[in-house]
Enzyme design. Sequence first.
Site, PDB file in Angstrom:
ATOM      1  CG  ASN A 201      -0.384  -0.191   2.504  1.00 12.24           C
ATOM      2  OD1 ASN A 201       0.761  -0.637   2.621  1.00 12.24           O
ATOM      3  ND2 ASN A 201      -1.120   0.125   3.549  1.00 12.24           N
ATOM      4  CE  LYS A 224       8.334 -11.645  -1.044  1.00  7.16           C
ATOM      5  NZ  LYS A 224       7.244 -10.646  -1.239  1.00  7.16           N
ATOM      6  CD  GLU A 301       2.173  -0.648  10.620  1.00  4.31           C
ATOM      7  OE1 GLU A 301       0.967  -0.994  10.722  1.00  4.31           O
ATOM      8  OE2 GLU A 301       2.668  -0.210   9.575  1.00  4.31           O
ATOM      9  CB  CYS A 335      -2.317  -0.207   8.774  1.00  8.06           C
ATOM     10  SG  CYS A 335      -0.863   0.857   8.840  1.00  8.06           S
ATOM     11  CD  GLU A 434      -7.177  -2.858   8.758  1.00 17.38           C
ATOM     12  OE1 GLU A 434      -6.530  -1.799   8.728  1.00 17.38           O
ATOM     13  OE2 GLU A 434      -6.653  -3.977   8.931  1.00 17.38           O
TER      14      GLU A 434
END
Length: 537
Positions: A201, A224, A301, A335, A434
């Site tokens: 994102n 990665k 996170e 997020c 979410e």
Amino acid sequence: MAGIQRTLFSASRNAIRSQFQRRTLPIVVAAHSSYPRLASTMAPKLKDPSLFKQDVCYVNGEWVKAKSGKTFEVRDPATDKLIGTSPEFDANDTRLAIAAADTAFENFRHLTGRERSKLLRKWYDLMVENHDDLATLVTWENGKPLADAKGEVTYAANFFEWFSEEAPRIYGDTIPSSVPGNRVWTIKEPVGVCGLITPWNFPAAMITRKIGPALAVGCTVVCKSPGETPFTSLALAELAHRAGIPKGVVNIITALDNTPQVGKVLTTDPTVRKISFTGSTPVGKLLMKQCSGTLKKLSLELGGNAPFIVFDDADVDLAVSGAIASKFRSSGQTCVCANRLYVQRGIYDEFAEKFAAKVRDEFKVGNGFDGSVTHGPLIHHRAVAKVDEHVRDAKAKGAKALVGGQKMPDLGPNFYQPTVLTGMTGDMAMASEETFGPVAGLFPFDTEEEVVKLANSTVVGLAGYFFSRDLHRVHRVAEHLEVGMVGVNTGLISDPAAPFGGVKESGFGREGSLYGIGEYQITKMVTYGGMGKPLQK
């Protein structure tokens, strides 16, 4: 609003403002017949085509292919057209990257902080010089409007600038000893080789937010990159090469189908001493479990379910603007986006009307390369399916769509209307899950005690927002929200100078700020004895 927040969002706001001074547009703007024309006339072009790296990853200072020769396809979410292919690294490829980082660590850790600072600063300068090309890549593979992509690239570069300034200022402490004649001090040392796993994102900012502090303290990295958006990270690797980052210090690898095995190697190889991951909570738990065998240092996170609270003493217009910025940034695919909007009953109707009017009148959905577009596609059809499922669930249980609430197949398979729902209740999926999309559900509430309890009734705790002009309430609610970050009278909280991270199942550790430096360090204590008795008069 902080300076970095103004930088990140002013471009898109100005584009929107100038557009709507000329005309007012509904959120559905493109007919099916115009979609092919839009796709064909907006093929992106780079000023420096060498920044577009196909079929190679960056390992040990060289561009290499997967040993198997396998690649995977990357598609433009706006048009579903092929962008290019990227290497499908496997476990063996990953181990070679780790070995390169391990070899490089022995020399890189001994550079002075000032030397590492200059390398990061040069990388920052190159990002600034190539700002437009990096933004083009972000929009191409992520789909966000170009104005938002430009804001992200500025934000991403600023992490290198911030941590370049922190690199020379890594201090230990002198500690008074309780043993006569002893002296105690601490040394801050780099933890070692770091495995970094980043999401799609924010394909530029999530990488620089991790690499910046790692290099500042003397660590080396294997990053990665996300399978959906690998080309931005590979362009950053090219700029690292041009900046003179020593070989093996920064290694950027890609995988799609092989992502689980790549992640397992990073989390189980004893050479890797630190893992930093941004992504979903279930994947974070898996990585944490895999790390347990070698007791790596971890920063996670993870997912959020951010409450956005508007009290009846709030400035309603300011709250509406804050909700627009928080909820619909990147089409709701962050997020820290507001996920549950709680509005006190006394101003509920006023807020809902003004909020829906802004979404209806000021949003334009389409291809991010169209300068008049404010919101692009979602990342893929699975994201659209989840959003649509949440909206249908809410409607079936009594919610009303003031704006939107439908897929946009005339634009393409990955588009969904920005949506405002009223009449939300606690039994709807959006109350506990979410959404990660452009849907705002408005929940009414009556008392402060009630809404704080609702806000905290979730297993995650990343960010929370509330609007109030009562100073006592500001302190009281900020302290009672069970989240790692709170926005008061603002919908924007991201800043390289501010610590970013959550509590509960949103993870642990902090990124950005001086606290982000410590995530990549160990504290070594040294006790020196034999100093003798204190001097006598």
